[in-house]
Design a protein around this motif. Structure first.
Motif, PDB file in Angstrom:
ATOM      1  N   VAL A 160       0.850  -1.198   0.000  1.00 50.70           N
ATOM      2  CA  VAL A 160       0.000   0.000   0.000  1.00 50.70           C
ATOM      3  C   VAL A 160       0.882   1.242   0.000  1.00 50.70           C
ATOM      4  CG1 VAL A 160      -1.934  -1.113   1.186  1.00 50.70           C
ATOM      5  CG2 VAL A 160      -0.138   0.003   2.538  1.00 50.70           C
ATOM      6  N   ASP A 161       0.271   2.368  -0.357  1.00 53.51           N
ATOM      7  CA  ASP A 161       0.958   3.656  -0.320  1.00 53.51           C
ATOM      8  C   ASP A 161       1.129   4.067   1.141  1.00 53.51           C
ATOM      9  OD1 ASP A 161       1.918   6.204  -0.655  1.00 53.51           O
ATOM     10  OD2 ASP A 161       0.115   7.005  -1.626  1.00 53.51           O
ATOM     11  N   TRP A 166       9.282   8.567  -2.491  1.00 56.61           N
ATOM     12  CA  TRP A 166      10.474   7.926  -3.050  1.00 56.61           C
ATOM     13  C   TRP A 166      10.418   6.405  -2.967  1.00 56.61           C
ATOM     14  CZ3 TRP A 166      13.846   4.731  -0.430  1.00 56.61           C
ATOM     15  CH2 TRP A 166      13.729   4.719   0.984  1.00 56.61           C
ATOM     16  N   ILE A 167       9.675   5.899  -1.999  1.00 57.44           N
ATOM     17  CA  ILE A 167       9.659   4.439  -1.814  1.00 57.44           C
ATOM     18  C   ILE A 167       8.509   3.781  -2.567  1.00 57.44           C
ATOM     19  CG2 ILE A 167       8.202   4.141   0.246  1.00 57.44           C
ATOM     20  CD1 ILE A 167      10.435   2.380   1.405  1.00 57.44           C
ATOM     21  N   HIS A 195      10.716  -3.800   4.755  1.00 52.67           N
ATOM     22  CA  HIS A 195      11.149  -3.000   3.617  1.00 52.67           C
ATOM     23  C   HIS A 195      11.138  -1.490   3.847  1.00 52.67           C
ATOM     24  CE1 HIS A 195      12.213  -2.422  -0.553  1.00 52.67           C
ATOM     25  NE2 HIS A 195      11.071  -1.862  -0.884  1.00 52.67           N
ATOM     26  N   ILE A 196      10.144  -0.962   4.559  1.00 59.29           N
ATOM     27  CA  ILE A 196       9.985   0.496   4.637  1.00 59.29           C
ATOM     28  C   ILE A 196      10.715   1.102   5.833  1.00 59.29           C
ATOM     29  CG2 ILE A 196       7.816   0.418   3.366  1.00 59.29           C
ATOM     30  CD1 ILE A 196       6.359   0.915   6.041  1.00 59.29           C
ATOM     31  N   CYS A 216      18.135  -1.878  12.035  1.00 53.72           N
ATOM     32  CA  CYS A 216      19.299  -0.987  11.884  1.00 53.72           C
ATOM     33  C   CYS A 216      18.830   0.440  11.649  1.00 53.72           C
ATOM     34  CB  CYS A 216      20.265  -1.500  10.815  1.00 53.72           C
ATOM     35  SG  CYS A 216      19.600  -1.676   9.147  1.00 53.72           S
ATOM     36  N   ILE A 217      19.067   1.029  10.471  1.00 53.80           N
ATOM     37  CA  ILE A 217      18.679   2.423  10.260  1.00 53.80           C
ATOM     38  C   ILE A 217      17.194   2.526   9.903  1.00 53.80           C
ATOM     39  CG2 ILE A 217      21.007   3.098   9.532  1.00 53.80           C
ATOM     40  CD1 ILE A 217      19.952   3.123   6.655  1.00 53.80           C
ATOM     41  N   GLN A 218      16.624   3.715  10.185  1.00 57.93           N
ATOM     42  CA  GLN A 218      15.203   3.957   9.950  1.00 57.93           C
ATOM     43  C   GLN A 218      15.006   4.988   8.835  1.00 57.93           C
ATOM     44  OE1 GLN A 218      13.397   1.825  11.926  1.00 57.93           O
ATOM     45  NE2 GLN A 218      15.477   1.297  12.575  1.00 57.93           N
ATOM     46  N   PHE A 219      13.932   4.817   8.060  1.00 53.10           N
ATOM     47  CA  PHE A 219      13.562   5.806   7.053  1.00 53.10           C
ATOM     48  C   PHE A 219      12.548   6.773   7.663  1.00 53.10           C
ATOM     49  CE2 PHE A 219      14.196   2.316   3.614  1.00 53.10           C
ATOM     50  CZ  PHE A 219      15.572   2.457   3.722  1.00 53.10           C
ATOM     51  N   ALA A 220      12.671   8.042   7.310  1.00 50.58           N
ATOM     52  CA  ALA A 220      11.782   9.063   7.856  1.00 50.58           C
ATOM     53  C   ALA A 220      10.387   8.923   7.257  1.00 50.58           C
ATOM     54  CB  ALA A 220      12.342  10.449   7.575  1.00 50.58           C
ATOM     55  N   ALA A 221       9.381   8.919   8.101  1.00 48.89           N
ATOM     56  CA  ALA A 221       7.997   8.804   7.649  1.00 48.89           C
ATOM     57  C   ALA A 221       7.584  10.056   6.879  1.00 48.89           C
ATOM     58  CB  ALA A 221       7.074   8.598   8.847  1.00 48.89           C
ATOM     59  N   GLY A 222       6.760   9.855   5.850  1.00 49.77           N
ATOM     60  CA  GLY A 222       6.195  10.964   5.113  1.00 49.77           C
ATOM     61  C   GLY A 222       7.168  11.754   4.265  1.00 49.77           C
TER      62      GLY A 222
END
Length: 267
Positions: A160-161, A166-167, A195-196, A216-222
């Protein structure tokens, strides 16, 4: 018709995802040692979850697809000594995974009143995900034969979106096929993925949609463009109740200090 197991005790599940281990123990992403962060997350789980019945590891266990990285992952998570299931992500090498732990790469697991279905969405040489026909057939067969069991379906790529522009292109390309199938089986109570590198919890058409932070590292939400967060690594716990209820939450490795080096090799 009674359920397969009338015990009221829930099934205690822990999800670990996106560990991105290297063959080299000193391997890092943005300066963060991924073995060290996984070690801290595992320790957090051990402190907070006195009972674990099933460990689900939902892809990108490795960054370099090496046998040594999977051996390290197995060693670092092996102290749980519980049934464990792995599935590959876009950074993984399925053949190497199977060499190290063939018994952990299983599509269907029955436990308590539940059936857990692990779907491989990885595409060789690509970042996006796709459910090939053999995986869709595996899903169809697993759901059709589940009987009175409730079902938890797991994959790697997001279906889902999630509001990160970018992802979006590197998600599950045929997500509609998956979601349409799941709508036909009301005993499917949740869809779980990785994945996200961030938390996600949404209800859609009676289905719980769940994603989990990386170890490990986190991606910033939004975020519109690739952006990382300095949130701590984490894991998800789930209680799969005998009546089909899903109780879940995300916890972070509170004793792990995140220090990212944006001048180092990128993700």
């Amino acid at each position: 018709m009674p359920h397969p197991d009338s015990s009221p005790a829930p099934v205690h599940v822990v999800q670990l995802t996106d560990a991105h281990l290297f063959a080299n123990p000193a391997g890092t992403l943005l300066g963060l040692n991924t073995r060290d962060s996984l070690r801290h997350v595992v320790a957090q789980v051990r402190r907070e979850q006195p009972r674990v019945d099933l460990l689900l590891c939902t892809g990108d266990l490795s960054q370099d697809g090496s046998v040594a990285s999977y051996e390290a992952f197995r060693e670092l998570t092996g102290e749980f000594a519980v049934p464990t299931r792995w599935l590959p992500g876009n950074h993984d090498e399925a053949k190497a995974m199977s060499e190290v732990a063939p018994e952990l790469v299983q599509s269907v697991t029955d436990i308590g009143n539940w059936r857990v279905v692990m779907l491989n969405t990885a595409v060789q040489g690509a970042t996006h995900g796709l459910l090939e026909q053999n995986q869709l057939s595996t899903l169809d067969d697993a759901l059709a034969s589940a009987g009175e069991r409730y079902c938890l379906v797991c994959c790697h790529h997001q279906p889902v979106d999630i509001g990160c522009a970018w992802i979006a292109p590197i998600g599950l390309r045929n997500a509609d096929e998956l979601l349409q199938r799941l709508r036909g089986y009301p005993q499917v109570k949740a869809l779980l993925w990785g994945h996200i590198h961030q938390e996600w919890d949404e209800w859609r058409d009676g289905l719980r949609l769940l994603a989990t932070p990386s170890t490990c590292i986190q991606f910033a939400a939004g975020s519109e463009d690739f952006k990382v967060s300095e949130e701590q690594p984490g894991y998800r716990w789930l209680r799969l109740h005998a009546d089909g209820r899903v109780e879940t939450g995300v916890e972070r490795a509170t004793d792990f200090e995140v220090k990212l080096d944006f001048n180092s090799a990128g993700y």
